[in-house]
Design a protein around this motif. Structure first.
Motif, PDB file in Angstrom:
ATOM      1  N   GLU A 296       0.846  -1.188   0.000  1.00 58.92           N
ATOM      2  CA  GLU A 296       0.000   0.000   0.000  1.00 58.92           C
ATOM      3  C   GLU A 296       0.886   1.245   0.000  1.00 58.92           C
ATOM      4  OE1 GLU A 296      -3.795   0.217   2.389  1.00 58.92           O
ATOM      5  OE2 GLU A 296      -2.646   1.807   3.419  1.00 58.92           O
ATOM      6  N   CYS A 297       0.408   2.291  -0.668  1.00 54.99           N
ATOM      7  CA  CYS A 297       1.108   3.574  -0.643  1.00 54.99           C
ATOM      8  C   CYS A 297       0.078   4.694  -0.623  1.00 54.99           C
ATOM      9  CB  CYS A 297       2.027   3.730  -1.859  1.00 54.99           C
ATOM     10  SG  CYS A 297       1.175   4.012  -3.437  1.00 54.99           S
ATOM     11  N   ALA A 298       0.533   5.884  -0.262  1.00 55.15           N
ATOM     12  CA  ALA A 298      -0.320   7.065  -0.357  1.00 55.15           C
ATOM     13  C   ALA A 298      -0.421   7.482  -1.822  1.00 55.15           C
ATOM     14  CB  ALA A 298       0.260   8.203   0.473  1.00 55.15           C
ATOM     15  N   PHE A 299      -1.543   8.085  -2.186  1.00 53.51           N
ATOM     16  CA  PHE A 299      -1.757   8.517  -3.564  1.00 53.51           C
ATOM     17  C   PHE A 299      -0.622   9.406  -4.055  1.00 53.51           C
ATOM     18  CE2 PHE A 299      -3.708  11.924  -6.267  1.00 53.51           C
ATOM     19  CZ  PHE A 299      -3.823  11.171  -7.425  1.00 53.51           C
ATOM     20  N   GLU A 300      -0.133  10.275  -3.181  1.00 50.04           N
ATOM     21  CA  GLU A 300       0.926  11.202  -3.579  1.00 50.04           C
ATOM     22  C   GLU A 300       2.223  10.483  -3.946  1.00 50.04           C
ATOM     23  OE1 GLU A 300      -2.199  13.062  -1.299  1.00 50.04           O
ATOM     24  OE2 GLU A 300      -0.873  11.374  -0.801  1.00 50.04           O
ATOM     25  N   PRO A 315       7.543  -6.509  -5.497  1.00 41.03           N
ATOM     26  CA  PRO A 315       6.797  -7.714  -5.881  1.00 41.03           C
ATOM     27  C   PRO A 315       5.485  -7.805  -5.121  1.00 41.03           C
ATOM     28  CG  PRO A 315       8.510  -8.273  -4.323  1.00 41.03           C
ATOM     29  CD  PRO A 315       8.658  -6.800  -4.592  1.00 41.03           C
ATOM     30  N   GLY A 316       4.738  -8.843  -5.416  1.00 43.10           N
ATOM     31  CA  GLY A 316       3.498  -9.071  -4.690  1.00 43.10           C
ATOM     32  C   GLY A 316       2.312  -9.112  -5.618  1.00 43.10           C
ATOM     33  N   LEU A 317       1.129  -8.977  -5.043  1.00 41.10           N
ATOM     34  CA  LEU A 317      -0.101  -9.065  -5.818  1.00 41.10           C
ATOM     35  C   LEU A 317      -0.737  -7.683  -5.947  1.00 41.10           C
ATOM     36  CD1 LEU A 317      -1.493 -12.408  -4.359  1.00 41.10           C
ATOM     37  CD2 LEU A 317      -0.203 -12.033  -6.464  1.00 41.10           C
ATOM     38  N   CYS A 318      -1.887  -7.473  -5.322  1.00 43.74           N
ATOM     39  CA  CYS A 318      -2.548  -6.177  -5.452  1.00 43.74           C
ATOM     40  C   CYS A 318      -1.811  -5.115  -4.642  1.00 43.74           C
ATOM     41  CB  CYS A 318      -3.996  -6.277  -4.969  1.00 43.74           C
ATOM     42  SG  CYS A 318      -4.886  -4.711  -5.017  1.00 43.74           S
ATOM     43  N   TYR A 319      -1.544  -3.996  -5.285  1.00 44.89           N
ATOM     44  CA  TYR A 319      -0.970  -2.855  -4.579  1.00 44.89           C
ATOM     45  C   TYR A 319      -2.070  -1.815  -4.432  1.00 44.89           C
ATOM     46  CZ  TYR A 319       3.009  -0.318  -2.753  1.00 44.89           C
ATOM     47  OH  TYR A 319       3.888   0.311  -1.896  1.00 44.89           O
TER      48      TYR A 319
END
Length: 326
Positions: A296-300, A315-319
């Motif tokens: 997860e990340c912030a929109f900015e 890597p990974g699946l849904c971000y």
């Protein structure tokens, strides 16, 4: 004063930026939505971000509320969850899913949003588009009680298919992926896991979602006589070579495509796109799907994050993209 919004644009292949937009207030029959979360559709959005959409697919690849044109500049995306701030009384204050790009606020027709059930957290609802693809794939595949099934490719779509298949009575389901780390996700979804070399064969059905030529070849190898591969991968401008000599014909194998752009004719007659999406959201009441969100990340931060998602550095699946709620 008209509301404003931040929107994520692909300025040029490999370079993203956030732009400020001025919105028109919602008219009759429209809603103003404040985004809570959006999801990055890693496979498709990576193709778009790299500028790898084939020219003859520009029209087919357009997202419902896309602005700009391929290869760039373009505003692209389709996994947004937000809260209705203005619009019809029955929608104001409700969490909704919309096939909208990454943007902090937006105005769309009320018919373009689907209410998220109270049983589904907004943060999980970003998976609705992916689970909808899985639903359509299983309508196409029509698995039977007792089938032996492999899902080759443990990305978002493959894992969603595997999670739904885990509910089918009497089936043998195995998630197959070259990344051993996918074993933990398979366990969380309640399905068996195997590396490609160790996968169980004699499958009645294989769902292929690795977007990799070797994965499709391995899918054919895993089939029993007269078995079927349902092909979910989209390869963009890449060509794929397959061993359609050898035993392909004598074993009477089948490869069938499945694509979410059309509602599977194998679904109940009269089922619409809206029906399919509403079903996907209902299925997301299952908290096992939380295993598919791996970052997860912030929109900015999205302009810095997207290149890392595209090149595999993250890597990974849904971000998941998180928006600031004022």
């Amino acid at each position: 004063m008209k509301p404003t919004a931040g929107s994520f644009w692909l300025r040029s292949p490999g370079q993203g930026e956030i732009r400020e937009e001025i919105l028109s207030g919602p008219a009759e029959g429209e809603v103003l939505v404040r985004a809570l979360y959006s999801g990055v559709s890693r496979g498709t959005e990576s193709l778009v971000f790299r500028g790898s959409v084939p020219g003859n697919q520009y029209a087919a690849m357009r997202a419902p509320f896309q602005e700009g044109d391929f290869p760039a500049p373009v505003k692209y995306g389709y996994l947004s969850v937000g809260r209705v701030e203005e619009g019809p009384d029955e929608l104001v204050g409700r969490n909704v899913f919309c096939l909208y790009p990454h943007q902090s606020r937006y105005v769309v027709p009320a018919s373009a949003v689907t209410v998220v059930p109270e049983s589904v957290p907004a943060a999980r609802a970003v998976l609705a588009g992916t689970v909808e693809t899985a639903v359509n794939a299983l309508w196409d595949a029509a698995p039977l009680v007792g089938d032996r099934i492999a899902v080759v490719g443990g990305g978002m779509v493959g894992c969603s298919v595997a999670a739904l298949l885990a509910r089918y009575p009497g089936v043998r389901v195995q998630l197959v992926d070259a990344d051993p780390a996918r074993a933990d996700i398979a366990r969380a979804l309640g399905v068996d896991f195997a590396l490609p070399a160790d996968a169980l064969g004699e499958c009645d059905l294989v769902v292929h979602a690795s977007a990799n030529e070797q994965g499709l070849v391995r899918s054919l190898e895993l089939l029993a006589n007269e078995g079927t591969v349902i092909e979910l991968s989209w390869y963009g401008d890449r060509r794929v070579a397959l061993p359609l000599g050898e035993a392909f014909h004598s074993r009477r194998l089948t490869i069938r495509s499945s694509q979410v752009g059309t509602v599977s004719p194998a679904g109940r007659p009269g089922r619409t796109y809206a029906d399919r999406l509403a079903l996907a959201l209902e299925l997301l009441a299952d908290d096992r799907f939380d295993a598919l969100v791996t970052g997860e990340c912030a929109f900015e931060e999205l302009p810095e994050v997207m290149p890392k998602l595209t090149n595999g550095e993250l890597p990974g699946l849904c971000y998941r993209v998180r928006y600031t709620v004022e």
